[in-house]
Design a protein around this motif. Structure first.
Motif, short mmCIF file in Angstrom:
data_model
loop_
_atom_site.label_atom_id
_atom_site.label_comp_id
_atom_site.label_asym_id
_atom_site.label_seq_id
_atom_site.Cartn_x
_atom_site.Cartn_y
_atom_site.Cartn_z
N PHE A 163 1.19 -1.28 0.34
CA PHE A 163 -0.33 0.10 -0.14
C PHE A 163 1.34 0.83 -0.30
CE2 PHE A 163 -3.08 -3.23 2.58
CZ PHE A 163 -4.06 -3.43 1.32
N TYR A 164 0.46 2.62 -1.22
CA TYR A 164 1.44 3.27 -1.26
C TYR A 164 0.21 4.31 0.20
CZ TYR A 164 3.60 2.18 -5.34
OH TYR A 164 4.50 1.93 -5.76
N SER A 165 1.34 5.03 0.91
CA SER A 165 0.73 6.50 1.49
C SER A 165 -0.01 7.39 0.98
CB SER A 165 1.64 6.59 2.50
OG SER A 165 2.95 7.65 2.13
N TRP A 218 -0.03 -8.06 -11.49
CA TRP A 218 1.21 -8.44 -11.05
C TRP A 218 2.41 -7.60 -11.15
CZ3 TRP A 218 1.57 -9.51 -5.98
CH2 TRP A 218 0.51 -10.23 -4.88
N ARG A 219 2.63 -6.24 -10.27
CA ARG A 219 4.15 -5.12 -10.32
C ARG A 219 5.12 -5.92 -9.26
NH1 ARG A 219 6.02 0.12 -10.80
NH2 ARG A 219 6.72 -1.37 -12.23
N PRO A 220 6.11 -5.95 -10.35
CA PRO A 220 7.98 -6.62 -9.22
C PRO A 220 8.04 -5.36 -8.13
CG PRO A 220 8.30 -6.12 -11.02
CD PRO A 220 6.79 -5.65 -11.81
N LEU A 223 11.16 0.50 -6.54
CA LEU A 223 11.33 1.84 -5.29
C LEU A 223 11.34 2.34 -6.61
CD1 LEU A 223 14.64 0.77 -4.00
CD2 LEU A 223 12.39 1.31 -2.76
N HIS A 224 9.87 3.73 -6.13
CA HIS A 224 10.09 4.64 -6.92
C HIS A 224 11.09 5.98 -6.85
CE1 HIS A 224 6.37 3.60 -9.19
NE2 HIS A 224 6.07 3.20 -7.91
N LEU A 225 11.39 6.31 -8.08
CA LEU A 225 12.62 7.68 -7.68
C LEU A 225 12.46 8.73 -8.43
CD1 LEU A 225 14.71 5.03 -7.35
CD2 LEU A 225 15.28 6.84 -5.86
C1 MBD Z 1 2.81 0.93 -9.06
O1 MBD Z 1 2.91 1.73 -7.91
C2 MBD Z 1 2.75 1.55 -10.26
O2 MBD Z 1 4.39 1.87 -9.91
C3 MBD Z 1 2.27 1.11 -11.55
C4 MBD Z 1 3.39 1.87 -12.41
C5 MBD Z 1 1.07 1.24 -11.19
C6 MBD Z 1 0.60 1.30 -10.80
C7 MBD Z 1 1.08 0.78 -8.68
#
Ligand code: MBD
Ligand code: FE
Length: 282
Positions: A163-165, A218-220, A223-225
């Motif tokens: 989950f993202y804040s 699914w996404r692997p 980390l976003h930067l």
């Molecule tokens: C995510 O966390 C993401 O990085 C992208 C590209 C799409 C949906 C959720």
């Protein structure tokens, strides 16, 4: 946890849509260029209808689904998962970047996260610490390898539950988000968590879409930067983990071989990895 507290497609989608609506959106596209793009878009749609002899029932299902995506606030999600990687490719190719590779921003970036010193720990809750710690360090340089002291490294990623804040309820506003100010040599050392693989919300129209073509959501782990420095081109990218699940099969098609980390235990037994960011001139 009750259903109400779960970050449903509706909740996270609408949060992403509200965030996007708060941004300024303009383009200086000429009428000629817009006309050419719209014509090709309509031709592509007509070509699909003709090629597959799309029926009235299928057309109505499409119409309903488009309405649903809007009502669930999932256009940022759907577009970033299925289209942004192609936009990102054009962006970096057109500009002829030679520095660090970019990747898609995705729907969950928030600007102006709190500033953190060059050596720092990301804001996290006690419960987040069930995930293994990760020491992520490196240097921000120009193309010649000179450190860039004025650079910032913005980092945001999901918690151990994916989950993202600010997009799932009940998480402190800036959890696992920060703007790291590098030191006088461009160096940074961030202690954070190894994120878990991320599952696209499956209880909304993007999830139905994926199911209906027999795909997976699914996404692997990533980390976003966003890395910025005065006079340099900003790089938006993502980093992945060697051998991680879904690295070879990301629903968002956003993995590049240059963006895969392989952390190793340091002297304290904590996973550590060095990754340097090379910024092109503006
Ligand atoms: C995510 O966390 C993401 O990085 C992208 C590209 C799409 C949906 C959720
Ligand atoms: Fe993400």
């Amino acid at each position: 946890m009750t259903t109400m507290e779960n970050p449903t497609a509706h909740g996270s989608g609408n949060a992403a849509t509200d965030k996007f609506k708060s941004e300024r959106v303009t383009s200086d596209t000429s009428v000629e260029r817009a006309s050419a793009i719209y014509k090709d878009l309509l031709d592509a749609l007509a070509g699909i209808v003709d090629k597959h002899q799309v029926t009235y029932d299928e057309y109505r299902v499409l119409k309903q689904w488009l309405i649903d995506v809007g009502e669930y606030g999932e256009w940022p999600l759907w577009l970033d998962v299925f289209l942004e990687h192609e936009i990102e490719k054009v962006h970096y190719n057109r500009k002829g970047f030679t520095g660090t590779k970019g990747s898609i921003e995705g729907p969950y970036y928030v600007p102006d996260s709190p500033k953190l010193p060059s050596k720092c720990t990301m804001p996290m809750r006690e419960k987040d610490k069930v995930a293994p710690p990760l020491v992520f360090k490196g240097q921000v340089t120009d193309l010649e390898g000179n450190g860039l002291p004025g650079a910032t490294v913005e980092l945001w990623h999901a918690d151990e539950e994916g989950f993202y804040s600010q997009f799932a309820p009940g998480i402190p506003e800036w959890n696992l988000r920060g703007t790291v100010e590098v030191d006088e040599n461009g160096n940074f050392e961030i202690t954070t968590l190894e994120p878990a693989p991320y599952q696209i919300p499956s209880d909304g129209p993007t999830g139905w879409f994926i199911k209906s073509y027999g795909g997976h959501p699914w996404r692997p782990a990533h980390l976003h930067l966003m890395v910025k420095a005065p006079g340099k081109r900003t790089i938006t990218t993502q980093l992945y983990f060697q051998g991680g699940e879904w690295v070879e099969d990301d629903v968002a098609t956003a993995v590049k071989p240059e963006l895969i980390l392989d952390p190793q235990p340091n002297a304290d037994g904590v996973a550590e990895v060095t990754y340097n960011f090379v910024l092109d001139p503006e």
